[in-house]
Design an enzyme around this catalytic site. Sequence first.
Site, PDB file in Angstrom:
ATOM      1  N   ARG A   1       0.810  -1.231   0.000  1.00 53.75           N
ATOM      2  CA  ARG A   1       0.000   0.000   0.000  1.00 53.75           C
ATOM      3  C   ARG A   1       0.836   1.271   0.000  1.00 53.75           C
ATOM      4  NH1 ARG A   1      -4.287  -1.729   4.542  1.00 53.75           N
ATOM      5  NH2 ARG A   1      -5.566  -3.135   3.277  1.00 53.75           N
TER       6      ARG A   1
ATOM      7  N   CYS B   1      -9.840  -1.053   5.334  1.00 54.68           N
ATOM      8  CA  CYS B   1     -11.297  -0.902   5.342  1.00 54.68           C
ATOM      9  C   CYS B   1     -11.765   0.350   6.073  1.00 54.68           C
ATOM     10  CB  CYS B   1     -11.957  -2.135   5.931  1.00 54.68           C
ATOM     11  SG  CYS B   1     -11.281  -2.659   7.508  1.00 54.68           S
TER      12      CYS B   1
ATOM     13  N   GLN C   1     -15.444  -0.628  14.993  1.00 56.47           N
ATOM     14  CA  GLN C   1     -15.285  -1.507  13.845  1.00 56.47           C
ATOM     15  C   GLN C   1     -15.894  -2.888  14.070  1.00 56.47           C
ATOM     16  OE1 GLN C   1     -10.958   0.526  12.958  1.00 56.47           O
ATOM     17  NE2 GLN C   1     -11.399  -1.387  11.923  1.00 56.47           N
TER      18      GLN C   1
ATOM     19  N   GLY D   1     -14.007  -7.480  10.075  1.00 51.52           N
ATOM     20  CA  GLY D   1     -12.742  -6.885   9.657  1.00 51.52           C
ATOM     21  C   GLY D   1     -11.538  -7.707  10.063  1.00 51.52           C
TER      22      GLY D   1
ATOM     23  N   GLU E   1      -4.036  -0.526  13.202  1.00 52.34           N
ATOM     24  CA  GLU E   1      -5.141   0.148  12.514  1.00 52.34           C
ATOM     25  C   GLU E   1      -5.034   1.673  12.564  1.00 52.34           C
ATOM     26  OE1 GLU E   1      -7.080  -1.939  11.072  1.00 52.34           O
ATOM     27  OE2 GLU E   1      -8.843  -0.821  10.426  1.00 52.34           O
TER      28      GLU E   1
ATOM     29  N   LYS F   1      -2.543   2.958  10.129  1.00 51.48           N
ATOM     30  CA  LYS F   1      -3.018   2.907   8.740  1.00 51.48           C
ATOM     31  C   LYS F   1      -3.940   4.080   8.433  1.00 51.48           C
ATOM     32  CE  LYS F   1      -3.000  -2.137   8.698  1.00 51.48           C
ATOM     33  NZ  LYS F   1      -3.899  -3.297   8.884  1.00 51.48           N
TER      34      LYS F   1
ATOM     35  N   HIS G   1     -18.330  -0.557   9.550  1.00 50.91           N
ATOM     36  CA  HIS G   1     -17.486   0.252  10.430  1.00 50.91           C
ATOM     37  C   HIS G   1     -18.124   1.629  10.591  1.00 50.91           C
ATOM     38  CE1 HIS G   1     -14.621  -2.861  10.353  1.00 50.91           C
ATOM     39  NE2 HIS G   1     -13.641  -2.320   9.669  1.00 50.91           N
TER      40      HIS G   1
ATOM     41  N   ASN H   1     -17.503  -2.772   5.683  1.00 49.40           N
ATOM     42  CA  ASN H   1     -16.060  -3.040   5.671  1.00 49.40           C
ATOM     43  C   ASN H   1     -15.641  -4.199   4.775  1.00 49.40           C
ATOM     44  OD1 ASN H   1     -17.530  -4.318   7.944  1.00 49.40           O
ATOM     45  ND2 ASN H   1     -15.619  -5.430   8.163  1.00 49.40           N
TER      46      ASN H   1
END
Lengths: 360, 360, 360, 360
Positions: C112, C149, C176, C180, C202, C205, C242, C327
């Site tokens: 990513r 997500c 969330q 997930g 998380e 991110k 989410h 999600n």
Amino acid sequence: MPEDSRIPVGVLGATGSVGQRFIRLLDRHPWFRVTAVTASERSEGRPYGEAVSWAQDEAIPPGVAALPVLPTAVGPDVPIVFSALDSSVAGPVETAFAAAGAMVVTNARNHRMDPDVPLLVPEVNSAHLALLEAQAFPPGGGIIANPNCSTIGLVVPLQALHMAFGVRRVNVVTLQAISGAGIPGVSSMAILDNVVPFISGEEDKLETETRKILGKLAGRAIEEAPIEVSAQCTRVPVLDGHLEMVSLELAGRPSAAEVAEVLAGFRGGRWEFELPSAPKRVIHVLDGPDHPQPRLHRDLEGGMAVSVGRIRECPILGIKMAVLSHNTVRGAAGGAILCAEIAVAEGRIDGVGIPGAGSG
Amino acid sequence: MPEDSRIPVGVLGATGSVGQRFIRLLDRHPWFRVTAVTASERSEGRPYGEAVSWAQDEAIPPGVAALPVLPTAVGPDVPIVFSALDSSVAGPVETAFAAAGAMVVTNARNHRMDPDVPLLVPEVNSAHLALLEAQAFPPGGGIIANPNCSTIGLVVPLQALHMAFGVRRVNVVTLQAISGAGIPGVSSMAILDNVVPFISGEEDKLETETRKILGKLAGRAIEEAPIEVSAQCTRVPVLDGHLEMVSLELAGRPSAAEVAEVLAGFRGGRWEFELPSAPKRVIHVLDGPDHPQPRLHRDLEGGMAVSVGRIRECPILGIKMAVLSHNTVRGAAGGAILCAEIAVAEGRIDGVGIPGAGSG
Amino acid sequence: MPEDSRIPVGVLGATGSVGQRFIRLLDRHPWFRVTAVTASERSEGRPYGEAVSWAQDEAIPPGVAALPVLPTAVGPDVPIVFSALDSSVAGPVETAFAAAGAMVVTNARNHRMDPDVPLLVPEVNSAHLALLEAQAFPPGGGIIANPNCSTIGLVVPLQALHMAFGVRRVNVVTLQAISGAGIPGVSSMAILDNVVPFISGEEDKLETETRKILGKLAGRAIEEAPIEVSAQCTRVPVLDGHLEMVSLELAGRPSAAEVAEVLAGFRGGRWEFELPSAPKRVIHVLDGPDHPQPRLHRDLEGGMAVSVGRIRECPILGIKMAVLSHNTVRGAAGGAILCAEIAVAEGRIDGVGIPGAGSG
Amino acid sequence: MPEDSRIPVGVLGATGSVGQRFIRLLDRHPWFRVTAVTASERSEGRPYGEAVSWAQDEAIPPGVAALPVLPTAVGPDVPIVFSALDSSVAGPVETAFAAAGAMVVTNARNHRMDPDVPLLVPEVNSAHLALLEAQAFPPGGGIIANPNCSTIGLVVPLQALHMAFGVRRVNVVTLQAISGAGIPGVSSMAILDNVVPFISGEEDKLETETRKILGKLAGRAIEEAPIEVSAQCTRVPVLDGHLEMVSLELAGRPSAAEVAEVLAGFRGGRWEFELPSAPKRVIHVLDGPDHPQPRLHRDLEGGMAVSVGRIRECPILGIKMAVLSHNTVRGAAGGAILCAEIAVAEGRIDGVGIPGAGSG
């Protein structure tokens, strides 16, 4: 009583779900103190407080948190070990401990149906402790098995009714809590907004263990009770507490009121002993039209009582009722501790007596 | 087919849980269109879209959102009304609509056991529609009752087995979804991390309705089926989908494999009609060892199919199995719509035929 | 369009939670058809339908159920592969597929933040697809990454507001869903009657991916957006969806009404293409005072829309609001499929065009 | 100490959720004994044990079960009454009791923002008790208000940090338990597999009550603290325990480690008194990376402690952390009892002293 007069005990598989429950319940125990904990190799040597993913709603007892985790092998010099081992490894390990002179009280299924192992619910079949004499272990060594969690809740009221009226046939549908599967156990994706109508091996255990527990001691063996059991087991999104919807055929054809009276009056076996973990009343008969419920009643008497409600007549088998018990207390760690207590109290463990109850 | 050739229908009690489900399921219906909605007085005159606390997972159909809410009293000139009224008010209101010439298809319990009211599951007892002739209403008027949600799931496989082997005794423990109690219905404080082993009136409905539905039409009356039913009903924290753990005594003593074959092959009654809401297969026999499950299987065939799994032999009654159905679709609004469809298709409603199937 | 004109695609890691969602969403896809599925070695060679523990609420598409499971290694001759691989293995496998000439659209986190990999949300930053030209793969090969997500739900409304007013600072608390974490993912013992205020990795991110996605394409690189993000992530007992509680500082200091208007009017990027998986409106602004809610709104537009509600002024940062997205659809499989669609539609994949949109 | 030397107290609205919690917590209280219970008219005259739908996990104290339910009106001759009344009726009733000479400790919101009513959290602002002198009630009469449940959990750590560093701005997102809404409260259909991002009036309470509680006593009035609070409140499917995700701007710009140290060392106000319900440590700073969690930590110190975890720096406001407290113990009945204890201990109630602490 000074602390060090208590009996040192070990907990095998102490980091898992049932192992943690043993640690918590033994923390305040008047007879036992935990001096050894074992777990899998990757935890070896670390302090218990660091090795465990503690998930109980009270803090880890400081004394135990500091204990180094031992490998799960013979070694700790304690007269009693509680086994919370997984059944994939429990069998031979438990035999080795018994052969080394320890009394093993186990929650695993491996030895439950061994002919010379008492499958013990103290209020129900304490006489079965005599089987220990048939075991070929050195003095002080032996194996006592705690039954399956859903079996324990069932056999307590069954024994009351069996003694009073004779139980012939039992149809039971269970609604079992997720804690019965351990940690991580059931995936949340599997059970949220859902019910799973199957638990591997559970129905068979209910059917076979019940017959052994309610059986008669005949010499050095158990003669199984001639009771037909049909079980359907489901898993529901409840944390603790197994609910069982039971239908019964009783030889004596009692009314619902007579059944309720017998259950409410049940006193178990030889209660001259004031066992520390024993409930004051082992069966609570509840009047509420929608009782028992897992969340409201699982903690009765510290989780050691069994609740029965909705006792009424059944057009098919005769009597139906709802039964509830706490699966990780009464049905696992608490039940096993009570087994150890009665074994100590009845003098079944060579060289071990009730602390402070000196010979003087 | 131009839209306005569809049959105008009304929904009584349209703002409640089942009422909303009717609105949603009728939105795309090829034969029916909703032209009137009623609710309690405080909503009167407001557009439905404002009066309702919509809780379905799709938006309110725009045509219905704009309809003014009417009082729940005779008035709307529609040949068919679906009643989602609460049983505290449903009885006389439904009678009044029938007396005014409307065919009332009701989900309420009030008229279910009336001797001249068909308690209808189209795949099971469409012959009972003949009871309409015994009703003393003017042409076009009548009452058809949809059974209780937990009964519907049970009687579909029971009928298949009754025809093949003869059903004698049925023991059933239900695990019912919260949507069965409507909105607000069950308090979250009552059901989170819990099971409630009681649902008011439910066990009686399962026992009595089953005998009527599986009964035989004898002249202008139903002769109840001589089947003994014993029910224990529980509420579990599941949104939709009633699971039922069933034990059966069948006269024919079939094997589990024979039972599975009969269930899988069941085709219901007169399926020359391609009813819009009918499932392609009314019973899905599932092979998964832990199937059926509410979340995974409640929506099979749009929620109109019944799933059966874990078919096996029972040491007490002979056969046991798990049955699942969607309680607010198959067991309420969807089932009632299917009842209306078969009544239209069989020409049971004076002056009403299948839209577009004209005589020309 | 005859079926075989559709583009053959593969799914890597097809038996897991996201893999299953890919299979389900691709089943009815007008442009793509699944011709290859891969999984871990122990499933190799078995039909997909047997190898998978299918947990979706519709049946496995028969065509896919019959496909043999392949090992997760280069081999299948398909122009596009969707990767649902775990990040512990995804990195080099995905590179190998791209090097072999396949366009890899991945849900894993490994690539990513690679400078030459577009971190793509088609409605937000389709211009970033130009980064593919900077990748050193043979014709047809490349990697497109689907963001995390919880990031996807956030950046859609952020981009709308960034374009209109300039986003400076974002405080976000997420609630969330358990899906997930995949299957088995979160233990039911960890989440029933509980919230876990931590999800590994998380928060980071959310903070870093947001800056890349909202960044500007400058030559063959992305210049990160100068936005400060502070995230606190929690796991709640919800299956899908989410929810994010967001506070924003916008350079333009708009009123809540102006924010709502911009969000409702947002149309994303280059919508000359009618992409099959694109929602009609990517942001749904909801008026209900207690909306959006996961269960009620996660499925809007087939799970591909983002819902925003409770837009109001905040005394600290200026604006606050609640944002919801599905999600595992918008935030995983559905989002990745949309990425592939735009890559095809914009002619970014050598030799691959929209099926049926022939050159003639 | 003989039982009858304890101070007789009444509970107004004793059959509701908070009322039941009062009864349970007062059962073993060393200073207080419940001698009067009131409820709505339809319960009048019935024994409490029959009038209540008891939903606590311990049995009703027998002494209270036998008390006749009184109407909620002045009459019981007790020096202290605890009010668990609904805010729709609480205001004038509480004033009437105070006017009749009783000290009313209330959980209702009606009088909280009255200028002369202390909004009391004993560890935070016991000095505010001096406001009682400004109240125009006869000797012994007065009103003390317990803050909103989500406010209490927040202000305890805020006060620690306010004293040490000065709090300027607070952004808080709450994840609140369903018990906060009482019984029946939240419908299970609304919250299972769901989150509701709105609680009526709650955000305003957090914003305004916090400023009053942290304010300074200036003569006979409170000067509000100049703190900006922005709240977003959500309801999650958790039984008990409000979790709050907090971001803070502190004038002193401390590091996360300094914040943790101050919180862990916080000792509240004048702890010369050993109040029976006071936690030993009012703030527990937890190290677990995913702590605090409602189910694991809500019961710390009998539910009277506040847990704080995940203390770390925030790129926007400076510090962020997760705060947990038990909403029906610390946040309602337990907190109110502690308020009464400090009022007794400080001699704020005319003619009432600590039982057994006689002048002799």
